[in-house]
Design a protein around this motif. Structure first.
Motif, mmCIF file in Angstrom:
data_model
loop_
_atom_site.group_PDB
_atom_site.id
_atom_site.type_symbol
_atom_site.label_atom_id
_atom_site.label_comp_id
_atom_site.label_asym_id
_atom_site.label_seq_id
_atom_site.Cartn_x
_atom_site.Cartn_y
_atom_site.Cartn_z
ATOM 1 N N UNK B 68 -3.512 3.766 -1.253
ATOM 2 C CA UNK B 68 -4.438 3.390 -2.321
ATOM 3 C C UNK B 68 -4.008 3.746 -3.731
ATOM 4 N N UNK B 69 -2.850 4.402 -3.906
ATOM 5 C CA UNK B 69 -2.422 4.834 -5.238
ATOM 6 C C UNK B 69 -1.381 3.879 -5.813
ATOM 7 N N UNK B 70 -1.518 3.527 -7.089
ATOM 8 C CA UNK B 70 -0.453 2.781 -7.761
ATOM 9 C C UNK B 70 0.785 3.672 -7.789
ATOM 10 N N UNK B 71 1.907 3.171 -7.277
ATOM 11 C CA UNK B 71 3.044 4.035 -6.972
ATOM 12 C C UNK B 71 4.363 3.500 -7.501
ATOM 13 N N UNK B 72 5.270 4.445 -7.672
ATOM 14 C CA UNK B 72 6.607 4.139 -8.174
ATOM 15 C C UNK B 72 7.660 4.833 -7.318
ATOM 16 N N UNK B 85 16.743 -0.341 3.848
ATOM 17 C CA UNK B 85 16.094 -0.532 5.153
ATOM 18 C C UNK B 85 14.571 -0.636 5.000
ATOM 19 N N UNK B 86 13.923 0.375 4.418
ATOM 20 C CA UNK B 86 12.477 0.177 4.200
ATOM 21 C C UNK B 86 12.172 -0.995 3.273
ATOM 22 N N UNK B 87 13.010 -1.234 2.276
ATOM 23 C CA UNK B 87 12.704 -2.276 1.274
ATOM 24 C C UNK B 87 12.580 -3.658 1.908
ATOM 25 N N UNK B 88 13.534 -3.997 2.788
ATOM 26 C CA UNK B 88 13.551 -5.351 3.327
ATOM 27 C C UNK B 88 12.310 -5.651 4.175
ATOM 28 N N UNK B 89 11.819 -4.653 4.882
ATOM 29 C CA UNK B 89 10.638 -4.899 5.712
ATOM 30 C C UNK B 89 9.347 -4.659 4.937
ATOM 31 N N UNK B 90 9.427 -3.806 3.904
ATOM 32 C CA UNK B 90 8.295 -3.657 2.981
ATOM 33 C C UNK B 90 7.908 -5.022 2.394
ATOM 34 N N UNK B 91 8.919 -5.852 2.183
ATOM 35 C CA UNK B 91 8.635 -7.200 1.676
ATOM 36 C C UNK B 91 7.692 -7.934 2.628
ATOM 37 N N UNK B 92 7.776 -7.631 3.931
ATOM 38 C CA UNK B 92 6.883 -8.255 4.925
ATOM 39 C C UNK B 92 5.482 -7.628 4.897
ATOM 40 N N UNK B 93 5.424 -6.296 4.896
ATOM 41 C CA UNK B 93 4.096 -5.650 5.020
ATOM 42 C C UNK B 93 3.275 -5.853 3.759
ATOM 43 N N UNK B 94 3.971 -5.990 2.626
ATOM 44 C CA UNK B 94 3.240 -5.974 1.367
ATOM 45 C C UNK B 94 2.743 -4.570 1.085
ATOM 46 N N UNK B 95 1.762 -4.479 0.173
ATOM 47 C CA UNK B 95 1.392 -3.170 -0.359
ATOM 48 C C UNK B 95 -0.083 -2.883 -0.136
ATOM 49 N N UNK B 96 -0.474 -1.643 -0.460
ATOM 50 C CA UNK B 96 -1.890 -1.311 -0.595
ATOM 51 C C UNK B 96 -2.219 -1.478 -2.069
ATOM 52 N N UNK B 175 -3.710 4.060 -24.358
ATOM 53 C CA UNK B 175 -4.411 5.070 -23.555
ATOM 54 C C UNK B 175 -4.186 4.817 -22.066
ATOM 55 N N UNK B 176 -4.397 5.842 -21.276
ATOM 56 C CA UNK B 176 -4.308 5.670 -19.822
ATOM 57 C C UNK B 176 -5.557 4.976 -19.299
ATOM 58 N N UNK B 177 -5.332 3.972 -18.442
ATOM 59 C CA UNK B 177 -6.441 3.331 -17.744
ATOM 60 C C UNK B 177 -6.286 3.635 -16.263
ATOM 61 N N UNK B 178 -7.298 4.262 -15.708
ATOM 62 C CA UNK B 178 -7.197 4.646 -14.305
ATOM 63 C C UNK B 178 -7.506 3.441 -13.421
ATOM 64 N N UNK B 179 -6.694 3.231 -12.405
ATOM 65 C CA UNK B 179 -6.931 2.124 -11.477
ATOM 66 C C UNK B 179 -7.769 2.623 -10.293
ATOM 67 N N UNK B 180 -8.468 1.708 -9.682
ATOM 68 C CA UNK B 180 -9.304 2.079 -8.535
ATOM 69 C C UNK B 180 -8.423 2.440 -7.331
ATOM 70 N N UNK B 181 -8.745 3.546 -6.666
ATOM 71 C CA UNK B 181 -8.013 3.952 -5.470
ATOM 72 C C UNK B 181 -8.940 3.835 -4.267
ATOM 73 N N UNK B 182 -8.680 2.842 -3.414
ATOM 74 C CA UNK B 182 -9.574 2.569 -2.280
ATOM 75 C C UNK B 182 -9.205 3.343 -1.022
ATOM 76 N N UNK B 183 -8.122 4.129 -1.067
ATOM 77 C CA UNK B 183 -7.684 4.834 0.135
ATOM 78 C C UNK B 183 -6.999 3.880 1.108
#
Lengths: 193, 590
Positions: B68-72, B85-96, B175-183
């Motif tokens: 649920x967190x915006x991540x880098x 290795x994780x990157x190529x299959x991450x393309x399949x799962x997509x993100x939270x 300014x910082x804008x907080x994004x919603x974290x849905x877990x």
């Protein structure tokens, strides 16, 4: 100053303070309300390599790199580096060289030599060059750490940025308790021809 | 407010402003300052860590995104190979939540072992690639990246280059804008990549790419600057800045989204200009796709795929193409060539003693990625291979098993590099009954990139105390029966250990015990001096390659120069004194 952009190339050897000097210069340009960019490559500089920093400012700056022979001013922190980069100066540009020598480790191989008569050669390429022993001047001022500020004082004469803005930035970025000596060192540099 | 920021600092600021909550990286030039900046200024809002390697950095960032967190995740270009290795299959799962992978490429190899063009990873994985061209865009594109990531359910590759990462420019601060974290939201078909699920996800990737192509046509990330219509230039990243300066009158289609391309927009642009060029650094990435779409285009014919571009290289290309007059480039004046200044091991560097001992032992040395690679340059010339992170141990074992090399081979690898990807190779050596000797040059820091913490340094990026891995115990646990520590400032001890371990019929590890001279703090010591009366000008001390030792004005009877030591930079490591056959070098009596 092609297309209204001023190009300053600052060169030296890792550990000499080239990056701090270019940092101060670009902050002064920003304080003057100009667009400004600077570029250098980090990484190996801490290991005794050559350091170059390109600083460009004006109405609108695109590339962060100065094209070949378009440097309006070159500030060299070391003598051989002055000779190495003098060919980047635009016709009519100004080169300022601190005559301190830092002998590369490679000379111990007996196959490479520090250039002889480098001062004469630099003047040969650029008769208007300013060569100075900034370390000697810093000792006269009673603080050998003032080399960079003296050089910035010399540099300030060749580019169109206001004196009080220079002093404001130098004092803001100087270590605590050194504001006055830095001001004195900067003004001392301004006296040098 | 406006600030002068490097591309890396601006990108870090973007992570803060646009609601990033999690950042992980392994240090690597030119990417390192991104995480350092986050940890220094915004650690209360954005969690920041050094992962043990890039694969783990991406995996934890993926977990944080699922959670649920915006991540880098940030890394240098070759780090993406480790994380592929994780990157190529991450393309399949997509993100939270939104997920950005920063790849900081290094055209011209300022501090890398290759200059691969990682835009190609975007096409390989069907993942969008954003390419900032200056510091302001380095910040702004973080917002686009998070929004695209969430709208299209895809990771986004944010591709920096050395010249964007390390150039400074003026950036507007917000300014910082907080994004919603849905877990974390359970979704087994989306996140569990077994074949039955993955085949369905692959179809989703294909349809997502079509949607991204439609997005590319209308996004403001890709903009046309209409000027003279004789020449049209498609460009992006730093090449845009060089092209804009070199060709002030040309029309430019500036791509902020480098993949997928807005092919209709490009076709329309091409139809309105007389001659279409692509100006891009490294590979002909846009050019090949544009040509494949049947659009007449020129590019790599005039703009090489080797090394960085700059204003003059762009001008030269257009001169060759007959579109610029040769007089736009200032003719060079011939100046005297000045001797080079290759980087060297620092004064007092603990690696120097190991290199001198290895040379004396007469062994081949498989090197790795780190400062000790500088031991490959003259006068030491004691590194015989350097391939990628962690390769030294496998390389040394392979040479041993190939069986035709009579000289002994050893691997040398730093503490951080060993943890990054040396552990698995060492386990493999032990398992396969190898007799390789591995030297772990443990200087207690990740030095080459500027002194970062690692899992053996007992502190984290955010400055917390933590558990420190005991390298000797780790090696023993892997099954290495012969693990010893040596002081690399003691040449006799180091040489004896190398000889003994390389002659052993079992795998062995030698761990050096001196810290880096620069990090975490600069080490000073009492300096040495040369007694010119005793110095015989044999050059033995010159051959240790120390920047504090130089040629003096005094010569011996054959005209060979005697040596001198700079008392300001000498740290008193004593390696030169130990190699001096005339006993002419001694500690300065205070």
């Amino acid at each position: 100053m092609k297309n209204g952009t001023t190009n300053v190339l600052i060169v030296g050897v890792g550990g000499q303070g080239v990056l701090l000097a270019s940092e101060i210069l670009i902050e002064v340009a920003k304080l003057m309300g100009l667009d400004a960019k600077k570029s250098e490559v980090h990484g190996m500089s801490q290991r005794g390599g050559i350091v170059t920093s390109h600083v460009r400012f004006g109405k609108k700056v695109y590339s962060p790199l100065i094209p070949h022979r378009e440097s309006d001013v070159i500030l060299a922190f070391e003598l051989a580096e002055g000779l190495r980069w003098v060919g980047e100066l635009r016709p009519g540009g100004k080169i300022i060289v601190n005559t301190q020598k830092i002998i590369p480790t490679l000379t111990t191989t007996g196959k490479f030599f520090y250039p002889e008569k480098a001062e004469e050669k630099i003047r040969g390429y650029s008769p208007g060059a300013t060569l100075l022993d900034a370390y000697e001047i810093a000792l006269e001022l009673g603080n050998p750490r003032m080399v960079n500020t003296i050089l910035l004082g010399v540099l300030s004469k060749s580019i169109d940025l206001e004196e009080d803005k220079w002093i404001e930035v130098i004092q803001r970025m100087a270590p605590k308790g050194t504001a006055e000596i830095n001001r004195t060192a900067f003004l001392k540099g301004k006296e040098i021809d | 407010m406006e600030m002068l920021l490097s591309g890396n600092q601006a990108l870090a600021r973007g992570i803060y402003e646009f609601g990033g909550e999690f950042a992980s990286a392994y240090p690597g030039t030119p990417s390192t300052e991104i995480l350092e900046t986050i940890a220094r200024f915004w650690k209360d809002d954005v969690y920041a860590e050094w992962a043990i390697n890039e694969k783990v950095a991406l995996e934890v960032a993926v977990g944080a995104s699922y959670g649920g967190a915006r991540s880098l995740a940030a890394m240098k270009h070759v780090g993406v190979n480790v994380a592929a290795d994780p990157f190529m299959t991450l393309a399949y799962t997509g993100v939270g939540a939104g997920l950005i992978l920063v790849s900081a490429d290094d055209p011209s190899l300022h501090s890398s072992q290759n200059e691969q063009d990682n835009r190609i990873y975007g096409k390989f994985a069907s993942v969008p690639v954003l390419e900032p061209s200056d510091s302001q865009e380095s910040k702004d594109f973080v917002r686009y990246a998070f929004e695209m990531s969430e709208e299209f359910d895809t990771p986004v590759l944010l591709r920096m280059t050395t010249r964007v990462s390390h150039s400074k420019g003026i950036v507007k601060i917000g300014e910082r804008k907080v994004a919603e974290n849905k877990g974390f939201e359970r979704n087994i078909e989306k996140y569990v990549m077994v074949p039955a699920h993955a085949i369905k996800r692959h179809a989703i990737v294909a349809s997502r790419l079509e949607k991204l192509k439609a997005f590319a046509e209308k996004t403001e990330l890709n903009r046309v600057e209409w000027k003279d219509r004789k020449i049209g230039i498609v460009t992006g990243s730093i090449a845009y800045q060089h092209a804009r300066e070199a060709m002030p009158e040309a029309s430019i289609l500036k791509l902020g989204l480098g993949y997928p391309l807005p092919m209709n927009k490009i076709r329309d642009f091409a139809s309105k200009v007389e001659r279409l060029f692509v100006v891009e650094e490294l590979e002909g990435f846009y050019e090949e796709m544009i040509a494949a779409a049947g659009i007449k285009v020129e590019g790599k014919k005039y703009f090489s795929n080797l090394m960085e571009l700059d204003v003059d290289r762009v001008r030269k290309g257009f001169i060759e193409a007959g579109e610029l007059d040769a007089s736009v480039i200032m003719p060079s004046i011939e100046t005297e060539p000045v001797l080079p200044r290759p980087p060297v091991l620092c004064s007092g560097c603990p690696h120097r003693g190991v290199m001198v001992a290895l040379k004396k032992a007469g062994v081949y040395t498989n090197g790795d990625i780190g400062c000790y690679t500088l031991g490959g340059l003259p006068p030491l010339s004691q590194i015989d291979s350097c391939l990628c992170m962690g390769a030294s141990i496998g390389n040394a074992f392979g040479i041993e098993k190939a069986g035709k090399t009579s000289r002994k081979t050893v691997a040398i690898i730093g503490d951080s590099t060993f943890l990054h990807s040396g552990i698995t190779a060492l386990a493999s050596v032990v398992y396969n009954r190898g007799t390789t000797t591995t030297i772990i040059a443990d200087n207690g820091i990740t030095a080459m990139t500027g002194g970062q913490q690692n899992p053996a340094t007992s502190t984290t990026l955010m400055g917390e105390k933590t558990y420190s891995i005991d390298l000797a115990e780790l090696c023993r646990a892997l099954g290495v029966q012969h693990v010893r520590k040596v002081d690399p400032y003691d040449l006799d001890e180091t040489l004896a250990a190398i000889k003994e371990e390389t002659n052993r019929d079992a795998a062995s590890v030698i761990i050096t015990t001196r810290p880096c001279m620069l990090f975490p703090k600069k080490v000073n010591g009492s300096p040495y001096e040369v007694d010119l009366g005793k110095c015989i000008a044999c050059g033995a001390c010159f051959n240790v390659g120390c920047p504090s030792i130089s040629v003096s004005e005094v010569k011996n009877e054959k005209g060979k120069p005697k040596s001198q030591i700079d008392p300001v930079t000498c740290t008193g490591c004593s390696i030169c004194a130990q190699v001096c056959p005339a006993d002419a070098i001694a500690r300065i009596e205070s």
